[in-house]
Design a protein around this motif. Structure first.
Motif, mmCIF file in Angstrom:
data_model
loop_
_atom_site.group_PDB
_atom_site.id
_atom_site.type_symbol
_atom_site.label_atom_id
_atom_site.label_comp_id
_atom_site.label_asym_id
_atom_site.label_seq_id
_atom_site.Cartn_x
_atom_site.Cartn_y
_atom_site.Cartn_z
ATOM 1 N N LYS A 4 -15.011 -25.431 -13.002
ATOM 2 C CA LYS A 4 -16.407 -25.887 -13.063
ATOM 3 C C LYS A 4 -16.555 -27.351 -12.688
ATOM 4 O O LYS A 4 -17.566 -27.745 -12.123
ATOM 5 C CB LYS A 4 -16.979 -25.682 -14.463
ATOM 6 C CG LYS A 4 -17.322 -24.273 -14.806
ATOM 7 C CD LYS A 4 -17.871 -24.219 -16.216
ATOM 8 C CE LYS A 4 -18.023 -22.796 -16.699
ATOM 9 N NZ LYS A 4 -18.433 -22.740 -18.111
ATOM 10 N N ARG B 58 -11.116 -21.850 -16.171
ATOM 11 C CA ARG B 58 -12.538 -21.733 -15.841
ATOM 12 C C ARG B 58 -13.238 -23.082 -15.991
ATOM 13 O O ARG B 58 -14.039 -23.469 -15.138
ATOM 14 C CB ARG B 58 -13.182 -20.680 -16.746
ATOM 15 C CG ARG B 58 -14.118 -19.765 -16.032
ATOM 16 C CD ARG B 58 -14.757 -18.700 -16.880
ATOM 17 N NE ARG B 58 -14.376 -18.601 -18.269
ATOM 18 C CZ ARG B 58 -13.614 -17.624 -18.778
ATOM 19 N NH1 ARG B 58 -13.152 -16.669 -18.001
ATOM 20 N NH2 ARG B 58 -13.328 -17.594 -20.058
ATOM 21 N N ASN B 59 -12.928 -23.798 -17.068
ATOM 22 C CA ASN B 59 -13.528 -25.129 -17.258
ATOM 23 C C ASN B 59 -13.090 -26.095 -16.166
ATOM 24 O O ASN B 59 -13.891 -26.894 -15.686
ATOM 25 C CB ASN B 59 -13.155 -25.692 -18.628
ATOM 26 C CG ASN B 59 -13.994 -25.107 -19.735
ATOM 27 O OD1 ASN B 59 -14.908 -24.331 -19.492
ATOM 28 N ND2 ASN B 59 -13.685 -25.462 -20.954
#
Length: 145
Positions: free
Chosen positions: A120, A116-117
């Protein structure tokens, strides 16, 4: 990114590597933002063998995991590096859990946070090329039944 395993299995060297990549501008106190030079070594954790610092001004404690998705986790620096390496290589959560001595659920949860990071910080701007070449990858190649 290179992961020199032989050098990184030592927890002190692993912690230095994490410091370099997790805090490229230097580790800072989460309370007042002063650098590590304004802190003192408070202790070393038993389980993860991390150096914990205490700020001399605001008296907050912090370590190399502060401000990262590993904050509050009891993982050794070498476990974190090998986990990151395994995720980058695409190893399964079950294999990583066995190698690192962690539960599969823990590895799976951390993998999702890492991915997820990474998603982003992906650029939103399309590539400048009109054509892009890709290599083909054949998985489960064989005859159909």
């Amino acid at each position: 990114m290179e992961f020199p395993i032989v050098d990184l299995l030592d927890d002190e060297l692993s912690e230095q590597w994490l410091m370099k990549y997790f805090h490229p501008n230097g580790l800072k106190c989460p309370g007042c933002g002063r650098g590590i030079e304004a802190a003192r070594i408070f202790r070393r954790t038993r389980r993860s063998n991390l150096t914990v610092y205490r700020c001399r001004h605001c008296h907050r404690i912090y370590n190399v995991y502060s401000g990262t998705l590993f904050q509050g986790k009891q993982l050794s620096p070498s476990q974190v590096i090998l986990l990151l390496r395994g995720v980058c290589k695409g190893e399964s959560s079950a294999v990583l859990a066995g190698e690192l001595g962690l539960s599969r659920t823990t590895v799976h949860t951390l993998r999702q946070r890492i991915q997820r990071n990474a998603q982003k910080i992906q650029p939103e701007i399309p590539l400048g090329d009109q054509q892009t070449e890709t290599d083909e990858l054949f998985q489960n190649a064989g005859e159909k039944r």
